[in-house]
Design a protein around this motif. Structure first.
Motif, PDB file in Angstrom:
ATOM      1  N   ASP A 113       0.837  -1.208   0.000  1.00 60.03           N
ATOM      2  CA  ASP A 113       0.000   0.000   0.000  1.00 60.03           C
ATOM      3  C   ASP A 113       0.867   1.251   0.000  1.00 60.03           C
ATOM      4  O   ASP A 113       0.621   2.198  -0.749  1.00 60.03           O
ATOM      5  CB  ASP A 113      -0.910   0.013   1.243  1.00 60.03           C
ATOM      6  N   LEU A 114       1.903   1.230   0.828  1.00 64.42           N
ATOM      7  CA  LEU A 114       2.785   2.392   0.919  1.00 64.42           C
ATOM      8  C   LEU A 114       3.403   2.683  -0.457  1.00 64.42           C
ATOM      9  O   LEU A 114       3.386   3.807  -0.928  1.00 64.42           O
ATOM     10  CB  LEU A 114       3.876   2.126   1.948  1.00 64.42           C
ATOM     11  N   MET A 115       3.877   1.626  -1.114  1.00 63.83           N
ATOM     12  CA  MET A 115       4.514   1.826  -2.419  1.00 63.83           C
ATOM     13  C   MET A 115       3.520   2.370  -3.437  1.00 63.83           C
ATOM     14  O   MET A 115       3.886   3.127  -4.346  1.00 63.83           O
ATOM     15  CB  MET A 115       5.129   0.513  -2.918  1.00 63.83           C
ATOM     16  N   GLU A 116       2.225   2.010  -3.259  1.00 64.91           N
ATOM     17  CA  GLU A 116       1.212   2.519  -4.194  1.00 64.91           C
ATOM     18  C   GLU A 116       0.894   3.983  -3.895  1.00 64.91           C
ATOM     19  O   GLU A 116       0.567   4.755  -4.795  1.00 64.91           O
ATOM     20  CB  GLU A 116      -0.065   1.686  -4.086  1.00 64.91           C
ATOM     21  N   GLN A 117       0.998   4.356  -2.609  1.00 61.73           N
ATOM     22  CA  GLN A 117       0.543   5.688  -2.218  1.00 61.73           C
ATOM     23  C   GLN A 117       1.600   6.771  -2.394  1.00 61.73           C
ATOM     24  O   GLN A 117       1.268   7.937  -2.588  1.00 61.73           O
ATOM     25  CB  GLN A 117       0.027   5.656  -0.773  1.00 61.73           C
ATOM     26  N   VAL A 118       2.886   6.412  -2.333  1.00 56.81           N
ATOM     27  CA  VAL A 118       3.918   7.443  -2.502  1.00 56.81           C
ATOM     28  C   VAL A 118       4.028   7.818  -3.979  1.00 56.81           C
ATOM     29  O   VAL A 118       3.561   7.093  -4.850  1.00 56.81           O
ATOM     30  CB  VAL A 118       5.298   6.948  -1.994  1.00 56.81           C
ATOM     31  N   LEU A 165     -16.050  10.721  -8.246  1.00 53.30           N
ATOM     32  CA  LEU A 165     -16.671  10.426  -6.951  1.00 53.30           C
ATOM     33  C   LEU A 165     -16.574   8.941  -6.635  1.00 53.30           C
ATOM     34  O   LEU A 165     -16.144   8.548  -5.549  1.00 53.30           O
ATOM     35  CB  LEU A 165     -18.145  10.849  -6.980  1.00 53.30           C
ATOM     36  N   THR A 166     -16.947   8.110  -7.612  1.00 52.90           N
ATOM     37  CA  THR A 166     -16.962   6.672  -7.356  1.00 52.90           C
ATOM     38  C   THR A 166     -15.555   6.144  -7.090  1.00 52.90           C
ATOM     39  O   THR A 166     -15.344   5.356  -6.179  1.00 52.90           O
ATOM     40  CB  THR A 166     -17.582   5.943  -8.560  1.00 52.90           C
ATOM     41  N   VAL A 167     -14.605   6.623  -7.889  1.00 52.70           N
ATOM     42  CA  VAL A 167     -13.216   6.209  -7.666  1.00 52.70           C
ATOM     43  C   VAL A 167     -12.795   6.594  -6.244  1.00 52.70           C
ATOM     44  O   VAL A 167     -12.192   5.800  -5.522  1.00 52.70           O
ATOM     45  CB  VAL A 167     -12.279   6.865  -8.704  1.00 52.70           C
ATOM     46  N   ALA A 178     -12.843   3.418   0.861  1.00 51.82           N
ATOM     47  CA  ALA A 178     -13.277   2.152   1.465  1.00 51.82           C
ATOM     48  C   ALA A 178     -12.112   1.165   1.552  1.00 51.82           C
ATOM     49  O   ALA A 178     -11.970   0.441   2.532  1.00 51.82           O
ATOM     50  CB  ALA A 178     -14.419   1.549   0.647  1.00 51.82           C
ATOM     51  N   THR A 179     -11.259   1.165   0.532  1.00 54.00           N
ATOM     52  CA  THR A 179     -10.138   0.214   0.542  1.00 54.00           C
ATOM     53  C   THR A 179      -8.900   0.838   1.191  1.00 54.00           C
ATOM     54  O   THR A 179      -7.807   0.288   1.111  1.00 54.00           O
ATOM     55  CB  THR A 179      -9.774  -0.208  -0.897  1.00 54.00           C
ATOM     56  N   LYS A 180      -9.087   2.017   1.794  1.00 55.58           N
ATOM     57  CA  LYS A 180      -7.991   2.728   2.473  1.00 55.58           C
ATOM     58  C   LYS A 180      -6.804   2.987   1.546  1.00 55.58           C
ATOM     59  O   LYS A 180      -5.650   3.025   1.977  1.00 55.58           O
ATOM     60  CB  LYS A 180      -7.526   1.957   3.714  1.00 55.58           C
ATOM     61  N   ASP A 181      -7.080   3.128   0.248  1.00 55.73           N
ATOM     62  CA  ASP A 181      -6.017   3.469  -0.702  1.00 55.73           C
ATOM     63  C   ASP A 181      -5.849   4.972  -0.815  1.00 55.73           C
ATOM     64  O   ASP A 181      -4.850   5.461  -1.328  1.00 55.73           O
ATOM     65  CB  ASP A 181      -6.342   2.915  -2.107  1.00 55.73           C
ATOM     66  N   LEU A 182      -6.850   5.728  -0.353  1.00 57.61           N
ATOM     67  CA  LEU A 182      -6.783   7.187  -0.411  1.00 57.61           C
ATOM     68  C   LEU A 182      -6.523   7.699   0.998  1.00 57.61           C
ATOM     69  O   LEU A 182      -7.372   7.568   1.880  1.00 57.61           O
ATOM     70  CB  LEU A 182      -8.096   7.763  -0.948  1.00 57.61           C
ATOM     71  N   THR A 183      -5.307   8.195   1.233  1.00 57.00           N
ATOM     72  CA  THR A 183      -4.918   8.615   2.586  1.00 57.00           C
ATOM     73  C   THR A 183      -4.329  10.014   2.529  1.00 57.00           C
ATOM     74  O   THR A 183      -4.099  10.548   1.443  1.00 57.00           O
ATOM     75  CB  THR A 183      -3.842   7.664   3.151  1.00 57.00           C
ATOM     76  N   VAL A 184      -4.054  10.594   3.712  1.00 52.10           N
ATOM     77  CA  VAL A 184      -3.485  11.947   3.728  1.00 52.10           C
ATOM     78  C   VAL A 184      -2.174  11.984   2.954  1.00 52.10           C
ATOM     79  O   VAL A 184      -1.796  13.013   2.406  1.00 52.10           O
ATOM     80  CB  VAL A 184      -3.253  12.442   5.173  1.00 52.10           C
ATOM     81  N   SER A 185      -1.494  10.828   2.870  1.00 59.57           N
ATOM     82  CA  SER A 185      -0.177  10.863   2.232  1.00 59.57           C
ATOM     83  C   SER A 185      -0.283  10.992   0.716  1.00 59.57           C
ATOM     84  O   SER A 185       0.650  11.440   0.066  1.00 59.57           O
ATOM     85  CB  SER A 185       0.625   9.596   2.580  1.00 59.57           C
ATOM     86  N   ASN A 186      -1.407  10.596   0.133  1.00 63.80           N
ATOM     87  CA  ASN A 186      -1.496  10.752  -1.328  1.00 63.80           C
ATOM     88  C   ASN A 186      -2.708  11.583  -1.747  1.00 63.80           C
ATOM     89  O   ASN A 186      -2.969  11.759  -2.930  1.00 63.80           O
ATOM     90  CB  ASN A 186      -1.540   9.380  -2.018  1.00 63.80           C
ATOM     91  N   LEU A 228     -13.369  15.906  -3.614  1.00 63.42           N
ATOM     92  CA  LEU A 228     -13.369  16.687  -2.371  1.00 63.42           C
ATOM     93  C   LEU A 228     -14.618  16.446  -1.532  1.00 63.42           C
ATOM     94  O   LEU A 228     -14.554  16.407  -0.305  1.00 63.42           O
ATOM     95  CB  LEU A 228     -13.201  18.180  -2.690  1.00 63.42           C
ATOM     96  N   VAL A 229     -15.776  16.229  -2.179  1.00 61.43           N
ATOM     97  CA  VAL A 229     -17.003  15.993  -1.413  1.00 61.43           C
ATOM     98  C   VAL A 229     -16.885  14.742  -0.524  1.00 61.43           C
ATOM     99  O   VAL A 229     -17.026  14.829   0.695  1.00 61.43           O
ATOM    100  CB  VAL A 229     -18.235  15.901  -2.341  1.00 61.43           C
ATOM    101  N   PRO A 230     -16.549  13.565  -1.098  1.00 65.42           N
ATOM    102  CA  PRO A 230     -16.471  12.385  -0.223  1.00 65.42           C
ATOM    103  C   PRO A 230     -15.359  12.483   0.819  1.00 65.42           C
ATOM    104  O   PRO A 230     -15.542  12.059   1.958  1.00 65.42           O
ATOM    105  CB  PRO A 230     -16.209  11.230  -1.202  1.00 65.42           C
ATOM    106  N   VAL A 231     -14.220  13.071   0.434  1.00 64.44           N
ATOM    107  CA  VAL A 231     -13.118  13.190   1.400  1.00 64.44           C
ATOM    108  C   VAL A 231     -13.563  14.054   2.574  1.00 64.44           C
ATOM    109  O   VAL A 231     -13.344  13.716   3.739  1.00 64.44           O
ATOM    110  CB  VAL A 231     -11.865  13.798   0.729  1.00 64.44           C
ATOM    111  N   THR A 232     -14.247  15.169   2.261  1.00 66.08           N
ATOM    112  CA  THR A 232     -14.715  16.052   3.335  1.00 66.08           C
ATOM    113  C   THR A 232     -15.706  15.316   4.228  1.00 66.08           C
ATOM    114  O   THR A 232     -15.599  15.351   5.462  1.00 66.08           O
ATOM    115  CB  THR A 232     -15.409  17.293   2.732  1.00 66.08           C
ATOM    116  N   MET A 233     -16.652  14.600   3.620  1.00 63.31           N
ATOM    117  CA  MET A 233     -17.642  13.866   4.422  1.00 63.31           C
ATOM    118  C   MET A 233     -16.939  12.890   5.358  1.00 63.31           C
ATOM    119  O   MET A 233     -17.269  12.767   6.526  1.00 63.31           O
ATOM    120  CB  MET A 233     -18.618  13.132   3.506  1.00 63.31           C
ATOM    121  N   GLU A 234     -15.903  12.213   4.847  1.00 64.63           N
ATOM    122  CA  GLU A 234     -15.213  11.242   5.684  1.00 64.63           C
ATOM    123  C   GLU A 234     -14.523  11.938   6.848  1.00 64.63           C
ATOM    124  O   GLU A 234     -14.614  11.510   7.992  1.00 64.63           O
ATOM    125  CB  GLU A 234     -14.188  10.458   4.859  1.00 64.63           C
TER     126      GLU A 234
END
Lengths: 462, 462
Positions: A52-57, B348-350, B356-364, B421-427
């Motif tokens: 996951d880290l490698m995907e996110q950086v 939005l869907t992406v 949900a899969t925790k692939d979108l985080t503050v780091s990216n 930005l809408v879904p990220v803000t809601m989360e």
């Protein structure tokens, strides 16, 4: 519900915070070019988290990470990576490292890893494998993509039907080093290697040595054909609460076994694909794709949507004269379209989900269609009254109120029907019902909505 | 892809055909009031399939089925049923039958079954349980809904850390009748009942009797807190390929264990909820709901959508005069709105999926936002050119072509931004990002789209 959501979010934040802290430490180590520290940090992490880290950086960071640590990358990390990033990473690895990494994987993971490699790299990896594994992988690659054959692991634990618990345990002790990483059943086979049942390890452990295996087999026993589509395999696991399922060839001979963790991963992917396809996003897309790549993937459905939108415009063009005389119609048009699109999307999504979970079948199709139509008309009547009043108040014209009220009923009813009939038809045609049904449904609702609205308008108002 | 789809569809049809045939036989037996035949047919079926059948037949048929066969209904079938149908079925069962049915369930399934019963029925069921089970269920009911505590089974298989393989196996043999239906690990506990590791049954079976348990524990070992949200539990199972995970209270004491089949079911539900919420459908809905019930569930979001649609209309109303003079604008408006809505739904869907899969985080996050914006602008330029030409050819006005081209770029860029930005803000706000983000995003795209289109139009054309 809301409360539960907040709690969940709260907990996610905590877990998230830890993840982020770890990621920051890794980034620091990379920027400090501190190979030693980087290695220690990454070794402590679970392969899935490293992936996951490698995907996110960002790309540059990922390249640095590979330069400092690539030699130590394990096969597990590779098999956790998204297609896109994985290709890039493997590209950067020398054959020696790649072959080394692959050695500690089970055959099913190796298959997943090499199936998308160019032939020369593929051969390099296969050559590095022990003969047995190599044969296993090559045979698996002969099964169709997305089939049980690609998903299964070849390492199976079997026992002759007539064995006792004691014999089996003694056999397993001897077999020790040949046993797969994960196995949950001992599969009973007849002399032709046809599976005839299985025994859970729990039963095996808790039964007396003299017990006959046959007497403690599971009722849940079932096999899947090696050509079965992986999505159907995942469905079977979830439907029947299976933990592992033997895979058989067309002669019913045992060729491998699929474990629930792989089935769960497939279920997860399938869901993601459905969700993204509904929105007209091809399921190959991933957050780590470049902007160009992403544009290329999203543009086609936007193009389809443009054509359908132009279709709707042509309908409006038919009524230019009435709009020119009553501009209020132009003001209200988007409401008709938007409500129709929304109601259509509601039934569409329910239908697509129901098809995926096999809850929508020929035995209840027409009842469900009838229900959707009724729901559409009920909502239609409610919002017809609301909008009729709003339009009357807004433009002080009872006629306009009447026109939009009529359009609302027609459009919401049609939306509900289209929402269920479009995906069902696509499925009948052997097309994924999630595949851009959304665009087709909104086209129907736009066209019908504008026609009903402007058509009645030109009759009532002119 | 297409081919895979067709194959999949083909196979589904086969499986489907068999299912349907069986269902037809059952229906015949019901209509013939042939209790004996009905019983035989249903007993042959897997409880999950019987449950599906009961959900798919009409109310009247379901009532007949219950009258003829209700007495024999098993607890497994009850726990497989959808909330709605289950409530109806349980309603129809006498306490005696209900209590009887519940007896053959594990504590986690009993909890799932009774948590939604009215108190009197609940007590009737609990009273019928053996003291131990009753306590287990009552304790589980004290944990928050949707928590690991509700999901776990209390039956755990443990061994003192210092035991050997031999001691453990002998112990299991003695424990036989107290062992849970399913278990995949023996959990090592210290004297305070704190789990310190676990051993797979496979290792246990394949190791020599003298082997110390400590020496064959799994690296994958981890525990989850009893209050953890079930969705996060499912995520952990999928992320780390777990088969079972010990559940601990705040003092780290072992209180139960969750097995992957339950986690898989949760993952499946969570996905369904995300998908339906994105479309503004409350996740409680099920195909077996009545039309009235369904209308009640869908109406609220349609009402929200109406308000937002009216908002868009107000924007249009600002430009009535320019529309009155250039009706072509009214014809083209839906194209701007539709393209914006579609592009917005894509990002939005992406985004919702990635969260949900925790692939979108503050780091990216910001990298992804930047990418979406770029994608939006790229698509915007492409379709600006296309629509500019189309409008020019259609209305023979370069100005109109220019106006819609400009609107297209602005709208697709804004759509892409809003989509993420809408879904990220809601989360961030602790709200489920899937919850009707769709409506908000399309509102933004409609408002901005109409404003950009008609605004520039009134500047260029008047």
């Amino acid at each position: 519900m809301a409360e539960e959501q907040e709690e969940a979010a709260g907990r996610e934040d905590d877990a998230e915070a830890l993840r982020q802290q770890r990621i920051q430490e890794v980034l620091l180590a990379i920027n400090a070019a501190d190979e030693h520290r980087l290695g220690r940090l990454l070794d402590e992490m679970h392969p899935a988290d490293v992936a996951d880290l490698m995907e996110q950086v960002g790309d540059r960071t990922r390249q640095l990470l590979l330069r400092f640590w690539g030699r130590d990358i394990g096969g597990e990390i590779l098999s956790e990576l998204d297609e896109g990033v994985r290709a890039e990473v493997i590209e950067a690895l020398p054959d020696s490292v790649l072959s080394e990494a692959v050695l500690d994987l089970e055959s099913d993971d190796i298959v997943d890893l090499v199936e998308n490699l160019e032939d020369d790299r593929k051969d390099a990896v296969l050559d590095a494998l022990p003969a047995a594994d190599r044969v296993a992988v090559e045979q698996a690659l002969n099964w169709p993509e997305y089939s049980a054959g690609r998903l299964m692991q070849r390492e199976v634990v079997t026992a002759p039907e007539h064995w006792t618990v004691g014999q089996t345990i003694d056999h397993l002790r001897r077999e020790d080093r040949h046993l797969p990483e994960q196995f949950y059943h001992v599969i009973l086979v007849d002399p032709t290697m046809t599976p005839t049942g299985y025994v859970t390890l729990g039963k095996l452990l808790s039964s007396a040595r003299a017990t006959a295996l046959k007497s403690i087999t599971e009722h849940s026993f079932r096999t899947v054909p090696v050509e079965m589509y992986e999505g159907d395999v995942a469905y079977i696991f979830n439907q029947y609460h299976l933990i592992s399922v033997p895979v058989v060839d067309k002669d019913d001979r045992l060729v491998g076994v699929i474990t629930i963790d792989d089935a769960m991963a497939v279920l997860d992917e399938e869901h993601g694909e459905d969700m993204l396809r509904l929105a007209g996003v091809t399921e190959e897309s991933s957050l780590s794709d470049s902007a160009i790549e992403t544009t290329r993937l999203r543009l086609p459905w936007l193009a389809v949507n443009l054509c359908t939108a132009i279709l709707a415009s042509l309908v409006i063009a038919l009524f230019e004269d009435v709009i020119a005389q009553v501009v209020a119609l132009a003001v209200l048009m988007p409401i008709v379209a938007s409500m129709g699109g929304n109601a259509g999307t509601q039934s569409l999504t329910v239908a697509v989900r129901a098809i995926a979970t096999k809850d929508l079948t020929v035995s209840n199709l027409w009842r469900v269609v009838g229900r959707e139509l009724l729901v559409g008309m009920l909502n239609g009547v409610v919002f017809a009254i609301v909008m009729g009043v709003v339009a009357l108040a807004w433009f002080g014209s009872a006629q306009i109120g009447l026109v939009i009220a009529l359009a609302m009923v027609v459009n919401l009813a049609v939306a509900a029907l289209a929402g269920i009939l479009v995906p069902v038809t696509m499925e009948r045609l052997g097309v994924d019902p999630a595949l851009a049904s959304g665009t087709f449904v909104t086209t129907v609702t736009d066209v019908v909505g504008f026609f009903a609205f402007l058509g009645t308008a030109s009759m009532v108002l002119l």
